[in-house]
Design an enzyme around this catalytic site. Structure first.
Site, short mmCIF file in Angstrom:
data_model
loop_
_atom_site.label_atom_id
_atom_site.label_comp_id
_atom_site.label_asym_id
_atom_site.label_seq_id
_atom_site.Cartn_x
_atom_site.Cartn_y
_atom_site.Cartn_z
N ASP A 1 118.32 20.81 -21.57
CA ASP A 1 118.16 20.52 -23.00
C ASP A 1 116.86 21.19 -23.47
OD1 ASP A 1 118.23 19.24 -25.58
OD2 ASP A 1 119.54 17.72 -24.73
N HIS B 1 117.49 24.55 -24.02
CA HIS B 1 117.83 24.73 -25.43
C HIS B 1 116.67 25.28 -26.25
CE1 HIS B 1 121.40 21.63 -25.16
NE2 HIS B 1 121.48 22.61 -24.29
#
Ligand SMILES: *[C@@H]1O[C@H](CO)[C@@H](O)[C@H](O)[C@H]1NC(C)=O
Ligand SMILES: *[C@@H]1O[C@H](CO)[C@@H](O)[C@H](O)[C@H]1NC(C)=O
Length: 398
Positions: A222, A245
């Site tokens: 993430d 991310h």
């Protein structure tokens, strides 16, 4: 004796006391370090002794040992203005969900109200999160619940927090949340989790004033770093991010007022991430994010290099456009160079309600990783200026 000699004499007597630290070795408090015995109570006994000490304590976690810890909280305030925790060995979380039964599952290791906490050393904090990744809910969770695995490390209300050189591995959820703490420095750490492990943010910062994150390597499933509401004066430099991310500010304004100010991301590299540098906010929020800069950023095979998304709605349901939005202004991108795996290398989607103002792009060169493929850009209600930008950015409003 004259005044100066007396002062000197007092200093000589006081100095050794000031610089002295007392060692609290967790194995002296009963910790086994065999990776199987629950060492939580031993750690808490060592903490209790250290926290009331009159001289600066160092909690020592010896190398070449593995300490199993159940979810636990180290509470302050302690007596001294600094508390050292020297992590040379490995800390491991319970390896199966069954072992978490009866404990709160939001977090594993929490430090609360400890001023001057120095978490140092070359050891490892291993969240053993793989049990949480396929399904983060416990068996008794209502159907349809959205669950997150436990955050490995929570640092709350710890002014003067320092974190250096540790290796954070495979958290069930976020690797680290630092919140409500001022004057924070994080440097030379590594955070590692597989690129497909859900919700395993590297570092989440919120409600902090004065945070530096330097020279660290973060690869997770993430956000490498996420800056949440209430954050001001945040400097991120020399971070290698990927997989993951990317580096995010937000999502802001979810159910209310958020402010973020003076966030400066500099000299960072993002590789194989699904986003580069991203600002995201929900419709309907209030507050602002301003004075934000991204400079000298290298991107390698990044899916969405530059994103502003004021319509953030990750689950694509029950989101409605609103007449209010967190105001974004003074956002600059200077010296952003690299390659992208998607077509829209710049996407600036700003709300009708409170459009983005004073966006500056300068020396931004982004190309498709696929040779001969043209990269494109997208803007919506974005106000600002662009110079030396490739692909050409002609969609900004004055
Ligand atoms: C830039 O970041 C790299 C790590 O990615 C670091 O080694 C280097 O010292 C940094 N340079 C400057 C000028 O900060
Ligand atoms: C909100 O507005 C944007 C921009 O006009 C549009 O693309 C999006 O579909 C709208 N969302 C909803 C839920 O109406």
């Amino acid at each position: 004796m004259d005044k100066i000699s007396i002062c000197f004499l007092i200093l000589c007597m006081v100095w050794p006391v000031l610089s002295k630290t007392t060692i609290y070795d967790v194995t002296k408090y009963g910790a086994k370090g065999d990776g199987k015995t629950d060492d939580s109570q031993a750690f808490l006994r060592a903490w209790k002794a250290a926290c009331v000490a009159e001289t600066v304590p160092t909690i020592l976690i010896r190398p070449k040992k593995t300490f199993l810890l159940k979810p636990l909280t180290f509470n302050g305030p302690c007596k001294t203005s600094r508390v050292y925790v020297q992590v040379l060995g490995t800390l491991v979380a319970p390896g199966s969900k069954a072992e978490w039964k009866g404990y709160p599952i939001n977090s594993w290791i929490t430090f609360l109200n400890v001023h001057g906490l120095h978490l140092l050393g070359r050891g490892t904090i291993d969240g053993r999160g793989s049990a949480w990744w396929p399904n983060a809910c416990l068996d008794n969770a209502p159907p349809g619940s959205r669950c997150k695995g436990p955050t490995a490390l929570i640092v709350r209300r710890c002014d003067g927090f320092r974190l250096q050189r540790l290796h954070h591995l495979n958290s069930g959820g976020s690797h680290m949340i630092v919140t409500a703490s001022n004057d924070v420095r994080i440097s030379d750490i590594r955070i590692t989790a597989p690129g497909n492990s859900p919700n395993t943010d590297g570092i989440d910062i919120s409600s902090c004033k004065g945070v530096q994150i330097r020279n660290s390597v973060i690869g997770t499933g993430d956000d490498c770093i996420a800056i949440g509401g209430g954050s001001t004066n945040i400097a991120i430099t020399g971070v290698m991010c990927g997989p993951g991310h990317g580096i995010s500010i937000g999502a802001l304004g979810h159910g209310g007022y958020d402010i973020v100010e003076e966030v400066h991301v500099k000299n960072c590299t993002l590789k194989d991430t699904t986003n580069g540098v991203r600002l995201k906010s929900w419709q309907g929020g209030t507050g602002y994010a301003r004075k934000i800069s991204f400079s000298r950023i290298r991107l390698v095979a990044v899916a969405n290099p530059i994103i502003i998304d004021q319509f953030y709605c990750p689950h694509r349901t029950d989101c409605q456009n609103s007449t209010s939005a967190v105001a974004l202004s003074e956002i600059s991108y200077v010296g952003i160079i690299g390659t992208s795996t998607t077509d829209d290398v710049i996407d600036l989607s700003c709300s009708q309600a409170n459009s983005c103002k004073n966006i500056v792009l300068d020396h931004v060169y982004l190309a498709s990783i696929t040779r001969d493929k043209l990269a494109s850009v997208k803007c919506f209600n974005a106000h600002g200026t662009a110079s030396h930008v490739k692909p050409a950015l002609n969609c900004l409003l004055k």
